[in-house]
Design a protein around this motif. Structure first.
Motif, PDB file in Angstrom:
ATOM      1  N   THR A  66       0.987  -1.277  -0.049  1.00 47.46           N
ATOM      2  CA  THR A  66       0.008  -0.124   0.078  1.00 47.46           C
ATOM      3  C   THR A  66       0.809   1.255  -0.217  1.00 47.46           C
ATOM      4  O   THR A  66       2.210   1.068   0.171  1.00 47.46           O
ATOM      5  N   GLY A  67       0.146   2.383  -0.143  1.00 41.38           N
ATOM      6  CA  GLY A  67       1.183   3.473  -0.087  1.00 41.38           C
ATOM      7  C   GLY A  67       2.156   3.735  -1.108  1.00 41.38           C
ATOM      8  O   GLY A  67       1.951   3.653  -2.177  1.00 41.38           O
ATOM      9  N   GLU A  68       3.304   3.976  -0.551  1.00 37.80           N
ATOM     10  CA  GLU A  68       4.468   4.115  -1.445  1.00 37.80           C
ATOM     11  C   GLU A  68       5.071   2.981  -2.037  1.00 37.80           C
ATOM     12  O   GLU A  68       5.631   3.124  -2.873  1.00 37.80           O
ATOM     13  N   ASN A  94      -0.895  -3.836  -5.995  1.00 35.54           N
ATOM     14  CA  ASN A  94      -1.577  -2.848  -4.985  1.00 35.54           C
ATOM     15  C   ASN A  94      -2.581  -3.829  -4.350  1.00 35.54           C
ATOM     16  O   ASN A  94      -3.554  -4.488  -4.662  1.00 35.54           O
ATOM     17  N   SER A  95      -2.313  -3.884  -2.954  1.00 39.32           N
ATOM     18  CA  SER A  95      -3.025  -4.785  -2.141  1.00 39.32           C
ATOM     19  C   SER A  95      -4.561  -4.179  -2.011  1.00 39.32           C
ATOM     20  O   SER A  95      -5.344  -4.892  -1.481  1.00 39.32           O
ATOM     21  N   GLU A  96      -4.706  -2.965  -1.986  1.00 30.16           N
ATOM     22  CA  GLU A  96      -5.859  -2.406  -1.650  1.00 30.16           C
ATOM     23  C   GLU A  96      -7.250  -2.880  -2.525  1.00 30.16           C
ATOM     24  O   GLU A  96      -8.239  -3.262  -1.894  1.00 30.16           O
TER      25      GLU A  96
END
Length: 220
Positions: free
Chosen positions: A51-53, A96-98
């Motif tokens: 996630t994120g960066e 991307n895990s989201e």
């Protein structure tokens, strides 16, 4: 008339849809769920591994991932499909895990059934690691929903809803608060107590023996 005992011990399976070792562990969790039915409730949480960066093209980590695939296959017995290897070699897929975690959140909200959510979570992993599906594309989930009888229109509405995205982020935060050091992790809750059953992959017989020992030790 028989009634199901209230407040069964809970096996909390903490994984991530993009975690190869979790893909290897999930069949063992599914088997535990079947073998301990009526004795233990099983539920799944997503850890937010990428996630994120950390989100970016799979090319950034493919050399590492490619090397790890063989280790996972040899240790766990699962297979990574040619379609996933092609996806990785092409390098453009956004890791991307989201989005897949949000799909699992949406499924859980609709079904209100933690047990079926465990099976759906493994189906999501197989869609990527076996079939090379794009888990960032919401239509990738439509076929996965069919065996579960979940309405596709309702699922897509939930998947796109801001409140589902918020719930997914809250789940990532909850896992972080638990202090999980790596994925997969399996935690057993008996009453107010929590016990770590597995840190990282464990073979089925080892998981089963550990869970049985815990239940006997706690009189559950």
């Amino acid at each position: 008339m028989e009634t199901t005992p209230a407040n069964l011990p809970e096996l909390l399976y903490i994984h991530d849809p993009l975690c190869g070792w979790c893909y290897g562990m999930s069949p063992n969790i599914n088997q535990l769920q079947q073998d301990f039915a009526g004795r233990v409730d099983v539920s799944v949480l997503c850890g937010g591994m990428v996630t994120g960066e950390d989100v970016g093209p799979i090319a950034e980590t493919w050399d590492y991932l490619k090397q790890a695939l063989g280790d996972v296959e040899r240790t766990t017995g699962v297979e990574f499909g040619a379609a996933f290897r092609e996806l990785g070699a092409a390098g453009e897929y956004t890791y991307n895990s989201e989005p897949p975690s949000r799909a699992i959140t949406a499924f859980r909200q609709i079904t209100q059934d933690p047990a079926r959510t465990v099976a759906f979570a493994h189906a999501v992993q197989a869609a990527l690691f076996r079939d090379g599906q794009d888990l960032n594309n919401p239509t990738a989930y439509n076929e996965l929903l069919l065996p579960f009888g979940v309405d596709v229109v309702e699922f897509q509405r939930r998947w796109a809803a801001p409140e589902t995205a918020r719930a997914t982020q809250q789940e990532f935060a909850a896992v972080a608060r638990i202090g999980v050091e790596g994925l997969p992790t399996a935690i057993v809750r008996i009453g107010e107590q929590g016990y770590v059953l597995a840190r990282g992959y464990q073979p089925y017989q080892q998981l089963r023996a550990g869970l049985e020992q815990l239940l006997q030790q706690e009189g559950a």
